[in-house]
Design a protein around this motif. Structure first.
Motif, PDB file in Angstrom:
ATOM      1  N   CYS A  22       0.871  -1.171   0.000  1.00 46.38           N
ATOM      2  CA  CYS A  22       0.000   0.000   0.000  1.00 46.38           C
ATOM      3  C   CYS A  22       0.912   1.226   0.000  1.00 46.38           C
ATOM      4  O   CYS A  22       1.572   1.503   1.006  1.00 46.38           O
ATOM      5  N   ALA A  23       0.961   1.922  -1.119  1.00 45.42           N
ATOM      6  CA  ALA A  23       1.832   3.084  -1.260  1.00 45.42           C
ATOM      7  C   ALA A  23       1.064   4.351  -0.899  1.00 45.42           C
ATOM      8  O   ALA A  23      -0.063   4.554  -1.361  1.00 45.42           O
ATOM      9  N   ALA A  24       1.687   5.191  -0.100  1.00 39.98           N
ATOM     10  CA  ALA A  24       1.056   6.427   0.358  1.00 39.98           C
ATOM     11  C   ALA A  24       1.710   7.640  -0.287  1.00 39.98           C
ATOM     12  O   ALA A  24       2.916   7.637  -0.558  1.00 39.98           O
ATOM     13  N   SER A  25       0.906   8.680  -0.479  1.00 39.07           N
ATOM     14  CA  SER A  25       1.431   9.936  -1.002  1.00 39.07           C
ATOM     15  C   SER A  25       0.616  11.087  -0.442  1.00 39.07           C
ATOM     16  O   SER A  25      -0.529  10.902  -0.031  1.00 39.07           O
ATOM     17  N   GLY A  26       1.242  12.251  -0.397  1.00 42.16           N
ATOM     18  CA  GLY A  26       0.509  13.449  -0.045  1.00 42.16           C
ATOM     19  C   GLY A  26       0.405  13.775   1.420  1.00 42.16           C
ATOM     20  O   GLY A  26      -0.402  14.617   1.800  1.00 42.16           O
ATOM     21  N   GLY A  27       1.164  13.120   2.264  1.00 43.30           N
ATOM     22  CA  GLY A  27       1.089  13.421   3.681  1.00 43.30           C
ATOM     23  C   GLY A  27       2.313  12.910   4.408  1.00 43.30           C
ATOM     24  O   GLY A  27       3.239  12.382   3.792  1.00 43.30           O
ATOM     25  N   THR A  28       2.323  13.084   5.724  1.00 48.43           N
ATOM     26  CA  THR A  28       3.433  12.619   6.547  1.00 48.43           C
ATOM     27  C   THR A  28       3.147  11.188   6.976  1.00 48.43           C
ATOM     28  O   THR A  28       2.508  10.951   8.006  1.00 48.43           O
ATOM     29  N   PHE A  29       3.614  10.268   6.177  1.00 52.35           N
ATOM     30  CA  PHE A  29       3.282   8.859   6.368  1.00 52.35           C
ATOM     31  C   PHE A  29       3.676   8.355   7.741  1.00 52.35           C
ATOM     32  O   PHE A  29       2.941   7.599   8.373  1.00 52.35           O
ATOM     33  N   SER A  30       4.831   8.775   8.216  1.00 46.81           N
ATOM     34  CA  SER A  30       5.356   8.239   9.482  1.00 46.81           C
ATOM     35  C   SER A  30       4.484   8.592  10.678  1.00 46.81           C
ATOM     36  O   SER A  30       4.569   7.930  11.717  1.00 46.81           O
ATOM     37  N   SER A  31       3.646   9.599  10.564  1.00 48.35           N
ATOM     38  CA  SER A  31       2.795  10.009  11.680  1.00 48.35           C
ATOM     39  C   SER A  31       1.387   9.444  11.577  1.00 48.35           C
ATOM     40  O   SER A  31       0.492   9.865  12.305  1.00 48.35           O
ATOM     41  N   HIS A  32       1.188   8.499  10.681  1.00 52.12           N
ATOM     42  CA  HIS A  32      -0.116   7.872  10.493  1.00 52.12           C
ATOM     43  C   HIS A  32      -0.143   6.469  11.079  1.00 52.12           C
ATOM     44  O   HIS A  32       0.795   5.686  10.889  1.00 52.12           O
TER      45      HIS A  32
END
Length: 127
Positions: A22-32
Motif C-alpha cells: 500500500c503506497a502512500a502519497s501526499g502526507g506525513t506517512f510516518s505520523s499515520h
C-alpha cells in the motif's frame, strides 16, 4: 491526509502466500496509524491488523493472528501485509487504511478511526 494505492492481490492456492503493498502519497506517512481490512462478498468490512504510529506493537484479529503480518517502511511511504498459510475463507477485497489522529491509536480496529482508504485489491484463494 494521505492517498493510498494497494497492489499485490491475485489468485493463490490454499496454503500459499501473498504480500500486499500500500503506497502512500501526499502526507506525513510516518505520523499515520496504519491498518488492513477486508470485505468478502455479501459481508461487512472486517478489520485484520493495525500498526499505530505511536507504537512498534502491532495488533491482529484472531482470524489472521499467526498467519498475517503488518509492517511499514517509512522511507518508502509504504505499508505491507504479508499473508501466509492462506485459506479459501481469506478470499476478499483487501483495503489499506491510514489516519494520523488519536482515534486510530485508541481504536485501531474501528473502520471509523481511519479517514484515508485505498481502492482495494482482490485476493482469491482457491481450494
Amino acid at each position: 491526509q494521505v492517498q493510498l494505492v494497494e497492489s499485490g492481490g491475485g489468485l493463490v492456492q490454499t496454503g500459499g502466500s501473498l504480500r500486499l503493498s500500500c503506497a502512500a502519497s501526499g502526507g506525513t506517512f510516518s505520523s499515520h496509524s496504519l491498518a488492513w481490512f477486508r470485505q468478502a462478498a455479501e459481508s461487512e468490512r472486517e478489520w485484520l491488523a493495525a500498526l499505530p504510529w505511536s507504537s512498534t506493537r502491532s495488533y491482529y484479529a484472531d482470524s489472521v493472528k499467526g498467519r498475517f503480518t503488518i509492517s511499514r517502511d517509512n522511507a518508502k511511504n509504504t505499508m505491507y501485509l504479508q499473508m501466509d498459510s492462506l485459506k479459501p475463507e481469506d478470499t476478499a477485497v483487501y483495503y489499506c487504511a491510514a489516519d494520523p489522529s488519536a482515534m486510530s491509536t485508541l481504536y485501531p480496529g474501528e473502520i471509523s478511526s481511519y479517514k484515508s482508504w485505498g481502492q482495494g485489491t482482490q485476493v482469491t484463494v482457491s481450494s
